[in-house]
Scaffold this motif. Structure first.
Motif, PDB file in Angstrom:
ATOM      1  N   VAL A  74       0.772  -1.357  -0.173  1.00 18.58           N
ATOM      2  CA  VAL A  74      -0.192  -0.032  -0.066  1.00 18.58           C
ATOM      3  C   VAL A  74       0.771   1.371  -0.097  1.00 18.58           C
ATOM      4  N   MET A  75       1.913   1.215   0.632  1.00 15.07           N
ATOM      5  CA  MET A  75       2.667   2.324   0.879  1.00 15.07           C
ATOM      6  C   MET A  75       3.691   2.517  -0.315  1.00 15.07           C
ATOM      7  N   ALA A  76       3.906   1.557  -0.923  1.00 20.28           N
ATOM      8  CA  ALA A  76       4.416   1.629  -2.495  1.00 20.28           C
ATOM      9  C   ALA A  76       3.537   2.230  -3.458  1.00 20.28           C
ATOM     10  N   LEU A  77       2.194   1.937  -3.345  1.00 16.87           N
ATOM     11  CA  LEU A  77       1.578   2.390  -4.319  1.00 16.87           C
ATOM     12  C   LEU A  77       1.192   3.783  -4.121  1.00 16.87           C
ATOM     13  N   LEU A  78       1.135   4.293  -2.942  1.00 12.38           N
ATOM     14  CA  LEU A  78       0.787   5.719  -2.508  1.00 12.38           C
ATOM     15  C   LEU A  78       1.959   6.575  -2.795  1.00 12.38           C
ATOM     16  N   GLY A  79       3.290   6.078  -2.694  1.00 10.03           N
ATOM     17  CA  GLY A  79       4.527   6.969  -2.909  1.00 10.03           C
ATOM     18  C   GLY A  79       4.469   7.992  -1.991  1.00 10.03           C
ATOM     19  N   GLU A  80       4.656   9.420  -2.726  1.00  8.14           N
ATOM     20  CA  GLU A  80       4.750  10.585  -1.736  1.00  8.14           C
ATOM     21  C   GLU A  80       3.312  11.064  -1.239  1.00  8.14           C
ATOM     22  N   ARG A  81       2.401  10.286  -1.600  1.00  8.30           N
ATOM     23  CA  ARG A  81       1.268  10.760  -0.755  1.00  8.30           C
ATOM     24  C   ARG A  81       0.943   9.905   0.451  1.00  8.30           C
ATOM     25  N   ASN A  82       1.941   8.982   0.743  1.00  8.13           N
ATOM     26  CA  ASN A  82       2.144   8.540   2.268  1.00  8.13           C
ATOM     27  C   ASN A  82       2.093   9.693   3.206  1.00  8.13           C
ATOM     28  N   TRP A  83       2.753  10.839   2.692  1.00  7.65           N
ATOM     29  CA  TRP A  83       3.199  11.894   3.570  1.00  7.65           C
ATOM     30  C   TRP A  83       2.305  12.971   3.667  1.00  7.65           C
ATOM     31  N   TYR A  84       1.220  12.846   2.962  1.00 11.20           N
ATOM     32  CA  TYR A  84       0.297  13.937   2.704  1.00 11.20           C
ATOM     33  C   TYR A  84      -0.317  14.460   4.061  1.00 11.20           C
ATOM     34  N   PHE A  85      -0.094  15.764   4.178  1.00  9.68           N
ATOM     35  CA  PHE A  85      -0.758  16.310   5.557  1.00  9.68           C
ATOM     36  C   PHE A  85      -1.133  17.965   4.957  1.00  9.68           C
ATOM     37  N   PRO A  86      -2.385  17.967   4.941  1.00 11.82           N
ATOM     38  CA  PRO A  86      -3.082  19.300   4.700  1.00 11.82           C
ATOM     39  C   PRO A  86      -2.541  20.318   5.415  1.00 11.82           C
ATOM     40  N   LYS A  87      -2.398  21.508   4.720  1.00 10.92           N
ATOM     41  CA  LYS A  87      -2.165  22.652   5.268  1.00 10.92           C
ATOM     42  C   LYS A  87      -2.990  23.388   6.488  1.00 10.92           C
ATOM     43  N   TRP A  88      -4.061  22.903   6.410  1.00 14.70           N
ATOM     44  CA  TRP A  88      -5.216  23.384   7.561  1.00 14.70           C
ATOM     45  C   TRP A  88      -5.199  22.551   8.911  1.00 14.70           C
ATOM     46  N   LEU A  89      -4.552  21.571   8.809  1.00 20.78           N
ATOM     47  CA  LEU A  89      -3.903  20.551   9.782  1.00 20.78           C
ATOM     48  C   LEU A  89      -2.542  20.912  10.571  1.00 20.78           C
ATOM     49  N   HIS A  90      -1.756  21.940   9.729  1.00 18.27           N
ATOM     50  CA  HIS A  90      -0.613  22.036  10.384  1.00 18.27           C
ATOM     51  C   HIS A  90      -0.372  22.718  11.931  1.00 18.27           C
ATOM     52  N   ARG A  91      -1.463  23.265  12.199  1.00 16.02           N
ATOM     53  CA  ARG A  91      -1.646  23.811  13.624  1.00 16.02           C
ATOM     54  C   ARG A  91      -1.581  22.880  14.702  1.00 16.02           C
ATOM     55  N   LEU A  92      -1.973  21.565  14.333  1.00 18.29           N
ATOM     56  CA  LEU A  92      -2.019  20.493  15.155  1.00 18.29           C
ATOM     57  C   LEU A  92      -0.509  20.256  15.989  1.00 18.29           C
ATOM     58  N   PRO A  93      -0.393  19.571  17.014  1.00 11.19           N
ATOM     59  CA  PRO A  93       0.872  19.561  17.851  1.00 11.19           C
ATOM     60  C   PRO A  93       1.841  18.826  16.966  1.00 11.19           C
ATOM     61  N   ASP A  94       2.754  18.922  16.854  1.00  9.14           N
ATOM     62  CA  ASP A  94       4.101  18.294  16.174  1.00  9.14           C
ATOM     63  C   ASP A  94       4.574  17.097  16.993  1.00  9.14           C
ATOM     64  N   LEU A  95       4.483  15.969  17.167  1.00 12.69           N
ATOM     65  CA  LEU A  95       4.892  14.881  18.050  1.00 12.69           C
ATOM     66  C   LEU A  95       6.016  13.971  17.341  1.00 12.69           C
ATOM     67  N   THR A  96       6.535  14.423  15.968  1.00 14.77           N
ATOM     68  CA  THR A  96       7.277  13.821  15.364  1.00 14.77           C
ATOM     69  C   THR A  96       8.910  14.220  15.311  1.00 14.77           C
ATOM     70  N   HIS A  97       9.042  14.801  16.476  1.00  9.62           N
ATOM     71  CA  HIS A  97      10.518  15.316  16.345  1.00  9.62           C
ATOM     72  C   HIS A  97      11.735  14.675  17.120  1.00  9.62           C
ATOM     73  N   ASP A  98      11.217  13.161  17.466  1.00  8.08           N
ATOM     74  CA  ASP A  98      12.262  12.194  18.257  1.00  8.08           C
ATOM     75  C   ASP A  98      12.892  11.415  16.964  1.00  8.08           C
ATOM     76  N   GLU A  99      13.537  11.947  16.066  1.00  3.83           N
ATOM     77  CA  GLU A  99      14.192  11.247  15.082  1.00  3.83           C
ATOM     78  C   GLU A  99      15.376  11.076  15.145  1.00  3.83           C
TER      79      GLU A  99
END
Length: 747
Positions: free
Chosen positions: A703-728
């Motif tokens: 499924v992820m291979a089929l979606l390609g870059e669309r896997n990381w789709y995050f609409p601009k109107w959701l950018h105000r949500l808290p960012d919990l992805t910084h533990d890289e």
């Protein structure tokens, strides 16, 4: 590779860093927490769920009236006296002699009271071949099984003197003793064998005793601490033995999984050339983060049980939530401290003949080969895998749920089950009568007595019962207990129809016409119906709560709308497939013998909702771990397909080990004699196996291979949500592969 000291942010990374720097303090705090929780819990004692708290509805109302009146209904027992052929009836001298001998024998034990002759109570079958001697066991009904042995022996002695008759005892106390003797050790062996099984698999996975002991030790300490916390919390939310067993099962599963994820990543980083401090920091920032995300998601799923309104489910949900939270905290705090203390000594106790599993390149040849074909033909892989899962799930559309009867639960393996069937055949509903709890201002008032008489007459006249309808008065408490054998006996549907007649027709026309009279109807059949009604009513709120909150957590944790949606869909497919296997094996009997089970025609009522909550939570373990690794590789600069390949292959070993442990532990419960436990064990084991193989190894990457870059789709109107992805992970970027567009990945 360098050992840079880049700063890593995030709760898990900071907790792991602090623990590694203050290792003795971290270990000491954890030990103190476990000791304090255990000690305080033991001192406080555990409050268990009362009958009046189990359900809402009439069953709860009846239990509340009985408790308020201070009446403790004794454990009732019945002795079946039945002719083995048609030549002997209840009017014959030999038959009467046997009845008298039974009554005398049980009275002499001094353990019983209110011994009633069938000739006085009218408990003689229509054909005259069967009669019931009834009595109550003295003392606390909850411990009656411990005192019933002399009575059983007395009845067995009478049987030896009357070859032409069957003389067999059945009742609450005798069933309690029989089941404790037959299955008490069964449960203990299952619980005790779970730990050695998990340890053995970890030994194979790590090849070193110390490394294998760490996850088990942390899981056990989390379970012990939670047992103490259950004692404290039980004063606000009563607990139960069932909640304790579920907590142990969930605690062992997630405790071992979380440590396994963390430990494997730390060893992998050290094998890649990083120093101990950097390896721990990377493990904390990556696997530690995955553990926190997974743990919170599992806690949310377990919290779904709190919406059922059923005390037993609420207890299971709260106990499971607590053990997951404790295991999660332990994994991201005390585990880094222990790894820092042990250093290379984590490799002590090498197991002979097992290759050294340092975790350097954690690639799996098998999954590499599978993934090569999946990524080469993602459309075909999605179609085949989804089609297979839907086919497996298809039988679930015809799922029938009901509380299993005694013969369904245990088969004919126990003599008492055969007695149960004989009693139900001769006296339909006699072994599980409906109980009407009648409360009045004056139970001896003429209008109340007349209503009781009318109820007794109409219960039989309506066809709901064939009698005899027994009435026991408690004058001092102004209560009356009316016992109504239901037509239908052990046939749940027929007995349920009889109960409906009593509740909807007979009661309103008799007791319902007297002002101030309460008459809730309880009993085994009524309890089952009330339980089913309440459970069905809670399905939508529980499903909605779990799915919505899991979606939100995935959305915040990965900052991807696509990942959140696909996570939910894949988990629902996994649960659906588990349902389909359950129905196929236990309802239809397809391949039941392979699982040592029987096709009993139904799935026990509580299991579908329980499985959904447990599986939806546990499956997030693997999903979060794999997707986190894929996203980590993607943010380092790998192309989507290479990131998928890297994430799936490098996590294959740890996911496989974790899944094997879970499947093995759950399969132990599938070996128990009770069909409900078999259903639970097989359902959980099958779902985890499907989840770790078809879902994570085939469907997710396809499924992820089929979606390609669309896997990381995050609409601009959701950018105000808290960012919990910084533990890289603080690793250097690597070039993109040419098969992906050089598009910036949103974080």
């Amino acid at each position: 590779m360098g050992n840079g000291d880049a700063r890593v942010r995030g709760l898990a990374a900071r907790a792991g860093g602090w623990s590694a720097r203050h290792r003795w303090a971290a270990v000491g705090i954890w030990v103190l927490f476990v000791v304090l929780a255990t000690g305080l819990g033991s001192a406080a004692g555990r409050v268990d769920v009362e009958d009046s708290e189990q359900l809402k509805g009439e069953t709860s109302t009846a239990a509340g009236i009985i408790e308020e009146a201070g009446i403790e209904e004794p454990a009732s027992e019945t002795v079946l006296v039945q002719a083995k052929d048609d030549g002997l009836t209840s009017t014959d001298a030999d038959f009467r002699s046997a009845v008298s001998a039974v009554m005398t024998a049980v009275e002499r034990t001094g353990e019983v009271t209110d011994v009633t002759s069938p000739y006085d109570s009218g408990t003689v079958s229509e054909d005259g071949r069967s009669a019931l001697v009834q009595f109550d066991v003295r003392g606390d009904p909850r411990t009656a099984g411990e005192r019933i042995e002399p009575v059983l022996e007395a009845v067995a002695d009478v049987q030896k003197e009357h070859d032409s008759l069957r003389i067999e005892e059945i009742g609450g106390a005798s069933m309690m003793k029989t089941f404790d003797d037959a299955f008490g050790d069964d449960f203990k062996k299952a619980e005790y064998s779970a730990v050695p099984v998990a340890l053995g698999i970890l030994l194979i996975a790590f090849g070193a005793l110390v490394a294998a002991l760490l996850p088990v030790a942390l899981a056990i300490t989390a379970i012990v601490a939670t047992m103490g916390l259950m004692g404290l919390v039980s004063h606000l939310q009563p607990m139960s033995d069932t909640a304790n067993s579920v907590m142990l099962l969930v605690g062992l599963a997630v405790g071992v999984d979380y440590c396994l994820f963390y430990l494997r990543r730390e060893r992998e980083e050290r094998a890649a050339g990083r120093d101990a401090r950097t390896a721990l920091r990377i493990a904390a920032a990556t696997s530690g983060r995955a553990i926190v995300v997974s743990g919170v998601t599992v806690c949310v799923a377990m919290a779904g049980m709190l919406f059922t309104g059923i005390a037993e489910f609420e207890a299971m949900g709260l106990a499971s939530l607590m053990v997951v939270a404790v295991a999660m905290v332990g994994s991201v705090t005390v585990l880094p401290a222990l790894l820092s203390l042990l250093g290379e000594r984590v490799e002590k106790g090498r197991v002979p003949f097992l290759r050294r599993r340092t975790g350097g390149r954690n690639d799996s040849r098998f999954w590499s080969a599978v993934l090569k074909r999946v990524l080469a033909r993602p459309v075909l892989s999605v179609v085949v895998a989804t089609g297979a899962l839907l086919a497996v799930a298809a039988p679930a559309l015809g799922m029938k749920t009901e509380n299993l009867t005694l013969d369904q639960e245990f088969g004919d393996s126990l003599p008492i089950v055969q007695t149960y069937n004989r009693v139900n055949s001769a006296f339909p509903g006699g072994s599980e009568p409906a109980e009407v709890v009648v409360k009045a201002d004056d139970i001896n008032a003429p209008e109340v007595k007349a209503a009781l008489a009318d109820f007794r007459e109409q219960a039989v006249g309506s066809g709901a019962s064939r009698g005899p309808v027994e009435i026991k008065l408690h004058d001092q408490q102004n209560l009356a207990f009316v016992y109504v054998p239901l037509v239908g006996g052990s046939d749940q549907d027929a007995a349920g129809a009889s109960l409906e007649k009593l509740r909807d027709e007979v009661r309103p026309a008799t007791l319902g016409k007297v002002d101030g009279v309460e008459a809730p109807i309880t009993g085994q059949v009524a309890g089952n119906k009330d339980f089913n009604d309440q459970l069905v009513g809670s399905v939508v709120p529980v499903f909605a709560f779990v799915v919505v909150f899991a979606f939100l957590l995935m959305l915040l944790s990965f900052r991807s709308l696509t990942i959140a949606v696909t996570s939910i869909v894949l988990n629902l497919l996994s649960v659906g497939a588990a349902y389909g296997i359950l129905v196929a094996v236990f309802q239809h009997g397809w391949g039941a013998s392979l699982a040592g089970a029987e096709g009993v025609g139904a799935i026990i009522t509580w299991l579908p909702l329980f499985l959904f909550v447990i599986l939806f939570g546990l499956s997030m373990d693997y999903h979060v771990f794999v997707v986190s690794r894929i996203r980590e590789a993607r943010t380092r600069g790998l192309g989507t397909r290479d990131a998928i390949r890297h994430g799936v292959v490098t996590t294959a070993g740890v996911v496989t080990s974790a899944a094997v442990i879970m499947v093995a532990v759950f399969a132990i419960f599938g070996t128990l004699s009770m069909q409900s436990m078999k259903q639970m064990g097989v359902g959980l084991a099958a779902a985890v196996l499907i989840d770790a193989t078809v879902i994570r190894g085939v469907l997710l990457p396809a499924v992820m291979a089929l979606l390609g870059e669309r896997n990381w789709y995050f609409p601009k109107w959701l950018h105000r949500l808290p960012d919990l992805t910084h533990d890289e992970a603080p690793t250097a970027a690597t070039p993109r592969t040419r098969d992906d567009e050089p598009e910036k990945v949103p974080v």
